[in-house]
Design an enzyme around this catalytic site. Structure first.
Site, PDB file in Angstrom:
ATOM      1  N   ARG A 264      -8.082   0.469   0.846  1.00 27.70           N
ATOM      2  CA  ARG A 264      -7.204   1.548   1.406  1.00 27.70           C
ATOM      3  C   ARG A 264      -6.777   2.799   0.256  1.00 27.70           C
ATOM      4  O   ARG A 264      -6.437   1.823   0.257  1.00 27.70           O
ATOM      5  CB  ARG A 264      -6.231   1.386   2.162  1.00 27.70           C
ATOM      6  N   HIS A 268      -0.172   3.691   3.280  1.00 29.90           N
ATOM      7  CA  HIS A 268       0.172   2.956   4.119  1.00 29.90           C
ATOM      8  C   HIS A 268       0.313   4.749   5.427  1.00 29.90           C
ATOM      9  O   HIS A 268      -0.751   4.687   7.078  1.00 29.90           O
ATOM     10  CB  HIS A 268       1.184   2.809   4.062  1.00 29.90           C
ATOM     11  N   TYR A 277       4.024  -0.033  -5.872  1.00 22.02           N
ATOM     12  CA  TYR A 277       3.443  -1.647  -5.560  1.00 22.02           C
ATOM     13  C   TYR A 277       2.004  -1.730  -6.124  1.00 22.02           C
ATOM     14  O   TYR A 277       1.557  -2.783  -5.914  1.00 22.02           O
ATOM     15  CB  TYR A 277       3.251  -1.819  -3.826  1.00 22.02           C
TER      16      TYR A 277
END
Length: 381
Positions: A264, A268, A277
């Site tokens: 990805r 998100h 993160y």
């Protein structure tokens, strides 16, 4: 630690079934080759155009969200090959149960992108009739769609038909109870369903290594379901693996599990900031594995990536993006009372009471009409 992570990544990449290298070289694979043997340069070019169009539509979705035209957008950047390769392996009478990120699958099934945005704009609970395209509404509840797919597959089996159900899930969903229950039922009844896991390495902010210390595909054989790990950025490998699994299901061989290992590249959703993160070095590792770049290189080697074709793809992508923008902005917001109109097939007194209470509540905030009384329909939401 860095060296260990680099080695782990190299080991993973070496273990994946693929047909096209990152540099565009066509690779032999005895198991997968027969399933794409008929593909010529023109057919591969069509797959490339599909991926280019959905990448452009994905960017448009993010822009529409940033401009306040839709409430949320889940980017698919980096996962184009997984979605197009798998969806193009299906027949029209097969049925798809997808996740909220699978806009590319919806595109391949014939869903208008603006119909996806009816949901993200908050104008409806489903933007299309599932039976017109044989694809259920996008599922936001993690993993629930796998149960729906297995149930539908059992219905196919009961009808004696040879259609197949295909359901998508992410790496994070593989830990959900719903998914494991679906795998048990599918295996027990040998249902004609394919589980397609897009392992994009992140369950929101948690890395896949936190929940899967072995490949996710290794879980399926424990249920008695054959599985395969493929390079999810290789559209030909994904297409071949899905065709193989679909044919197994169609001919009575039961369920299959495919783990498409991809990444990805974006957040998100547009509500997420992956910089908090994720190590930026990961993007540098995955950028050269771009699914469009490798097929462009393959087509150039075949002499099929011409200036004319490049312009054709750009025009198709721009046309689709302009259409989805115009159509999305034109989506009208429903009146508040419509929220209560499609919950039960027959009128329900309890629901009628809730509707009346809600409209009285909204009336407190409305300007009086010419009669001096608030509007009775609650206005647009």
């Amino acid at each position: 630690m860095a060296d260990a992570a680099t080695q782990a990544d190299a080991d993973e990449q070496a273990s994946l079934a693929r047909l096209v290298s990152t540099s565009g070289e066509r690779l032999p694979n005895a198991e997968l080759d027969p399933w794409v043997a008929e593909l010529d340069a023109a057919a591969i070019a069509e797959l490339y155009q599909d991926m280019a169009v959905i990448r452009r539509l994905d960017a448009e979705g993010t822009a529409l969200q940033r401009q306040g035209e839709i409430g949320l957008w889940p980017p698919l950047l980096g996962q184009e090959a997984s979605q197009i390769g798998s969806a193009r392996a299906l027949r029209g009478d097969d049925f798809v149960f997808a996740t909220y990120r699978d806009m590319g699958v919806a595109w391949a099934r014939g869903v208008r992108p603006s119909d996806l945005n009816r949901v993200w704009r908050g104008a409806t609970a489903s933007g299309w009739n599932p039976y017109e395209v044989n694809m259920a509404p996008l599922q936001v509840i993690i993993g629930a769609q796998t149960l729906h797919a297995t149930g539908y597959a059992l219905g196919i089996q009961n009808d004696g038909a040879d259609a197949v159900a295909l359901t998508y899930l992410g790496d994070g969903a593989s830990s959900q109870g719903d998914v494991n229950e679906a795998l048990i039922f599918a295996a027990s009844y040998q249902a004609p369903v394919v589980f397609f896991c897009q392992n994009n390495h992140w369950a929101i902010s948690e890395p896949v290594g936190l929940q899967a210390h072995r490949p996710i595909a290794d879980r399926a054989p424990g249920f008695g379901i054959p599985s395969m790990r493929v390079d999810g950025n290789d559209v030909l490998a994904v297409l071949a693996a899905t065709r193989l699994a679909v044919e197994r299901a169609r001919t009575g061989g039961g369920p299959s599990f495919i783990e498409a290992v991809t990444y990805r590249m974006g957040p998100h959703t547009t509500a997420d900031d992956p910089r908090k993160y994720r190590d930026p070095a990961d993007l540098e590792i995955w950028a050269p594995r771009d699914p469009l770049a490798r097929i462009e290189a393959l087509l150039r080697g075949l002499g099929a990536f011409t200036r004319e074709f490049e312009q054709q793809v750009a025009d198709a992508a721009d046309t689709a993006a302009a259409a989805v923008r115009a159509e999305t902005i034109a989506i009208a917001q429903p009146a508040a009372h419509e929220l209560f109109e499609h919950i039960y097939a027959e009128p329900h007194s309890g629901l009628a009471r809730q509707r009346a209470e809600y409209l009285r509540y909204l009336a407190q905030f409305e300007e009086p009409t010419e009669s001096g009384q608030p509007s009775t329909d609650g206005g647009a939401r």
